[in-house]
Design an enzyme around this catalytic site. Structure first.
Site, PDB file in Angstrom:
ATOM      1  N   ASP A 162     -25.978  -6.007  30.936  1.00 54.87           N
ATOM      2  CA  ASP A 162     -27.368  -6.671  31.616  1.00 54.87           C
ATOM      3  C   ASP A 162     -26.939  -7.852  32.443  1.00 54.87           C
ATOM      4  OD1 ASP A 162     -27.589  -8.430  29.657  1.00 54.87           O
ATOM      5  OD2 ASP A 162     -29.112  -7.136  28.755  1.00 54.87           O
ATOM      6  N   LYS A 176     -30.078  -3.576  33.893  1.00 55.72           N
ATOM      7  CA  LYS A 176     -30.871  -3.024  32.580  1.00 55.72           C
ATOM      8  C   LYS A 176     -32.224  -3.298  33.106  1.00 55.72           C
ATOM      9  CE  LYS A 176     -31.204  -4.968  28.332  1.00 55.72           C
ATOM     10  NZ  LYS A 176     -30.663  -5.264  27.136  1.00 55.72           N
ATOM     11  N   THR A 219     -29.212  -0.493  23.855  1.00 55.24           N
ATOM     12  CA  THR A 219     -28.820  -1.127  25.265  1.00 55.24           C
ATOM     13  C   THR A 219     -27.441  -0.396  25.470  1.00 55.24           C
ATOM     14  OG1 THR A 219     -30.045  -3.190  24.973  1.00 55.24           O
ATOM     15  CG2 THR A 219     -27.807  -3.164  26.398  1.00 55.24           C
TER      16      THR A 219
END
Ligand code: R5P
Length: 301
Positions: free
Chosen positions: A167, A190, A225
């Site tokens: 991200d 993200k 993630t």
């Protein structure tokens, strides 16, 4: 002379003491029958007039460790330490570094202020979630970057990898490591549902086709993630994926999630008081970099 007071059980404290050539002081702890916590610096006679590093981490059991760290700092200061440096390898609550939804607190600020009020003159952390998370500490602060050390260890599993931040928040640490080794780097976009915590990715062209990849992040918590990022990258043609993350919380099924998303290796720093013995995981000692930062901070001005 420097003295180091470790949070009981934090093994990296002893490593750090020897790298700093500091006296490693003995600490005892207990819990009272009602659950209240107690610590005592047994070598209290070695504190007077010294620079003292209180070495701790806030995971697992964040609140208990935070409280013990605060009372250890208080014990060091009130028993005569000249200067107390709080080395908090993993600064819990750093992700709540601003108000995301109305009605929320800035928890990172509460932690910083509590450390300062307890007697910490300076604060050193490893790869805090964001620089903003440290802004409330009123004193010298060092946010020790270790992504180059972790990526260095991951390189032995990969061939000329692209460094990818999962991200935008992780871009700086990915860039730092990539530049250290002259590697290409890029980032993904993200999105996280603030209520469910679910992670998804906005389509974005990244040049990873037929390339190995090392994903660089600060924290792996649930693994959501990294698992999603890994899937996106493999779909974009990436060959082999390793992960370099400073703090491997790896809660619940995180390791299984990472494995099934195609991650081949996970390199983590020794910043926590948990260790996952698993073929996917390799731990790297980050205390040499931390010791250098502490030496700079403790140098007489
Ligand atoms: C968030 O922005 C952090 O940098 C990490 O990416 C995040 O905390 C990882 O959490 P999880 O493993 O639960 O997705």
């Amino acid at each position: 002379m420097v003295a180091l007071v470790p949070l009981p059980g934090f093994e990296a404290g002893a490593l750090l003491a020897s790298r700093l050539e500091a006296a490693l002081l003995r600490v005892s702890e207990k819990a009272f029958p009602d659950g209240e916590l107690y610590v005592r610096i047994e070598d209290y006679d070695k504190l007077s007039g010294e620079d003292v590093v209180v070495a701790s981490t806030l995971y697992p059991e964040q609140l208990e460790k935070l409280f013990k760290t605060l009372i250890l700092i208080n014990a060091a200061k009130s028993n005569g330490a000249k200067r107390v440096v709080a080395y908090v390898a993993y600064l819990a609550y750093a992700r709540q570094d601003k108000v995301f939804l109305p009605g929320e607190p800035v928890s990172a600020c509460v932690v910083s202020k509590a450390l300062r009020t307890s007697g910490a003159d300076a604060l050193v952390v490893v790869d805090a979630h964001s620089p903003r998370a440290l802004e409330c500490f009123e004193g010298p602060v060092a946010n020790v970057a270790v992504s180059h050390v972790l990526v260095g260890a991951a390189l032995k599993y990969l061939e000329d990898p692209v460094v990818i931040a999962p991200d935008k928040g992780a871009l700086e640490r990915a860039e730092y490591a990539a530049k250290h080794y002259g590697l290409d780097y890029d980032y993904l976009i993200k999105q996280r549902d603030r209520v469910t915590g679910e992670v998804s990715y906005v389509p974005r062209e990244v040049s990873v086709k037929n390339r190995d990849v090392v994903i660089v992040d600060d924290i792996i918590s649930t693994g959501g993630t990294i698992a999603e990022a890994s899937r996106v990258l493999l779909r974009s043609g990436a060959r082999r994926i390793a992960v370099a993350a400073s703090h491997g919380l790896l809660v619940g099924e995180a390791l299984r999630k990472l494995e099934s998303s195609g991650v081949a290796k996970v390199v983590l720093g020794n910043t926590l008081m948990t260790r996952h013995e698993h073929p996917l995981v390799e731990y790297v000692d980050v205390t040499p970099v931390v010791a250098e930062e502490l030496k700079r901070l403790l140098k007489p001005s």
